[in-house]
Design an enzyme around this catalytic site. Sequence first.
Site, short mmCIF file in Angstrom:
data_model
loop_
_atom_site.label_atom_id
_atom_site.label_comp_id
_atom_site.label_asym_id
_atom_site.label_seq_id
_atom_site.Cartn_x
_atom_site.Cartn_y
_atom_site.Cartn_z
N LYS A 33 0.71 5.14 -9.82
CA LYS A 33 0.83 6.59 -9.72
C LYS A 33 2.21 7.09 -10.14
O LYS A 33 2.35 8.22 -10.64
CB LYS A 33 0.49 7.05 -8.29
CG LYS A 33 -1.00 6.89 -7.94
CD LYS A 33 -1.91 7.51 -8.99
CE LYS A 33 -3.30 7.81 -8.50
NZ LYS A 33 -4.19 8.30 -9.56
N VAL B 251 -13.40 3.67 -17.90
CA VAL B 251 -12.24 4.18 -18.65
C VAL B 251 -11.27 3.08 -19.08
O VAL B 251 -10.41 3.31 -19.93
CB VAL B 251 -11.47 5.28 -17.87
CG1 VAL B 251 -12.32 6.51 -17.67
CG2 VAL B 251 -10.92 4.75 -16.56
N TYR C 4 -0.88 0.56 -6.29
CA TYR C 4 -1.26 1.97 -6.46
C TYR C 4 -0.03 2.86 -6.64
O TYR C 4 -0.01 3.76 -7.49
CB TYR C 4 -2.07 2.39 -5.23
CG TYR C 4 -2.67 3.77 -5.25
CD1 TYR C 4 -3.82 4.05 -5.99
CD2 TYR C 4 -2.11 4.79 -4.48
CE1 TYR C 4 -4.38 5.33 -5.97
CE2 TYR C 4 -2.68 6.07 -4.46
CZ TYR C 4 -3.81 6.33 -5.20
OH TYR C 4 -4.37 7.58 -5.18
P1 NAP Z 1 -13.13 8.73 -5.15
O1 NAP Z 1 -13.87 9.64 -4.23
O2 NAP Z 1 -13.11 7.27 -4.85
O3 NAP Z 1 -13.66 8.98 -6.63
C1 NAP Z 1 -13.14 8.25 -7.71
C2 NAP Z 1 -14.16 8.24 -8.83
O4 NAP Z 1 -13.62 7.46 -9.92
C3 NAP Z 1 -15.48 7.54 -8.41
O5 NAP Z 1 -16.58 8.32 -8.81
C4 NAP Z 1 -15.40 6.22 -9.14
O6 NAP Z 1 -16.65 5.68 -9.51
C5 NAP Z 1 -14.63 6.61 -10.39
N1 NAP Z 1 -14.10 5.45 -11.09
C6 NAP Z 1 -13.51 4.35 -10.56
N2 NAP Z 1 -13.18 3.47 -11.51
C7 NAP Z 1 -13.59 4.01 -12.69
C8 NAP Z 1 -13.54 3.56 -14.03
N3 NAP Z 1 -13.02 2.37 -14.36
N4 NAP Z 1 -14.06 4.36 -15.00
C9 NAP Z 1 -14.62 5.56 -14.67
N5 NAP Z 1 -14.68 6.03 -13.43
C10 NAP Z 1 -14.18 5.27 -12.43
O7 NAP Z 1 -11.58 9.16 -5.26
P2 NAP Z 1 -10.84 10.58 -5.05
O8 NAP Z 1 -10.27 10.57 -3.68
O9 NAP Z 1 -11.72 11.68 -5.50
O10 NAP Z 1 -9.61 10.38 -6.06
C11 NAP Z 1 -9.59 10.91 -7.38
C12 NAP Z 1 -8.21 10.69 -7.96
O11 NAP Z 1 -7.22 11.32 -7.12
C13 NAP Z 1 -7.79 9.23 -8.05
O12 NAP Z 1 -7.02 9.01 -9.20
C14 NAP Z 1 -6.95 9.03 -6.81
O13 NAP Z 1 -6.06 7.95 -6.96
C15 NAP Z 1 -6.25 10.37 -6.74
N6 NAP Z 1 -5.76 10.71 -5.40
C16 NAP Z 1 -6.59 10.83 -4.33
C17 NAP Z 1 -6.06 11.16 -3.08
C18 NAP Z 1 -6.92 11.31 -1.85
O14 NAP Z 1 -6.35 11.51 -0.75
N7 NAP Z 1 -8.23 11.24 -1.93
C19 NAP Z 1 -4.69 11.36 -2.92
C20 NAP Z 1 -3.86 11.22 -4.06
C21 NAP Z 1 -4.41 10.91 -5.28
P3 NAP Z 1 -17.48 4.72 -8.49
O15 NAP Z 1 -17.83 5.59 -7.33
O16 NAP Z 1 -18.68 4.27 -9.26
O17 NAP Z 1 -16.55 3.60 -8.12
#
Ligand code: NAP
Length: 261
Positions: free
Chosen positions: A166, A72, A162
Amino acid sequence: MTAAIPALTPDPTPRVAIVTGAARGIGAATARRLAADGYAVAVVDLLEEQAVETAETIAAEGGRAIGIGADVSDAAAVAAAVERVASELGAPTILVNNAGILRDNLLFKMSETDWDAVMDVHLRGAFLMTRAVQAHQVDAGWGRIVNLSSTSALGNRGQANYAAAKAGMQGFTKTLAIELGRYGVTANAVAPGFIETDMTKATAERIGVGFDDFVAAMVKEIPVARSGRPEDVAAAVSYFCSEDAGFVSGQVLYVAGGPRA
Ligand code: NAP
């Protein structure tokens, strides 16, 4: 005699949604939820193979989805991905900017590479995706944008990059709401607290704590006394994408089991 009730015919042209970072975690749960809501969904992630796997899971559940590999933060890849969605599924009018990475460190140890990487995926990625998709939304006179923020936007030790990204997502969201509202497009942000995904598993590993112990420690601080699931976030995204949310724009909804995690 009662009049025959006309049979409900399924909408022949379902709305098309793009979810980034949707191969796993919150993105995958959101893609599945939007497919269940009746949208055709493009699963966009770095590796096409993993995006296709998630799309196949959605198809097996009866939804319509395609998987596309794209970084992205790469303008050419974003343009190509959005064009592919438009030609294979139809004009995308729903966009969920979910792709994200962590590069945590205390400020004095944080490298420029780690700062830039986080800004590139979250902020530049959301900017490029939204700029490409808004053209379709403006043409359609309807659209929904949902950006993933975080409770870390309020400040979190070891996450200067981060937290800044955010918090930036919130300002970006509010500006989109102001600029695009007149075209029937709403923009809102969902700010999750602690959600069990590979991202939080990686954090536990990095600090050398077993995941179960990490979850237990986090849950102590969460008013509803449980950790978050990707589906909790997907439900909030689903609401913002719905027809009912048409008068709700520029908002940040904390999905954190309490006022903040
Ligand atoms: P995750 O399990 O690490 O999944 C993130 C996904 O984004 C992965 O499939 C990753 O691909 C993909 N990605 C990374 N860089 C990318 C790029 N440049 N282009 C396209 N795709 C890309 O994370 P998650 O916990 O589901 O988090 C999803 C969102 O919620 C994020 O924005 C995170 O900051 C936010 N969030 C999460 C939490 C939490 O507690 N988990 C809390 C607050 C906010 P790869 O696997 O190939 O790297």
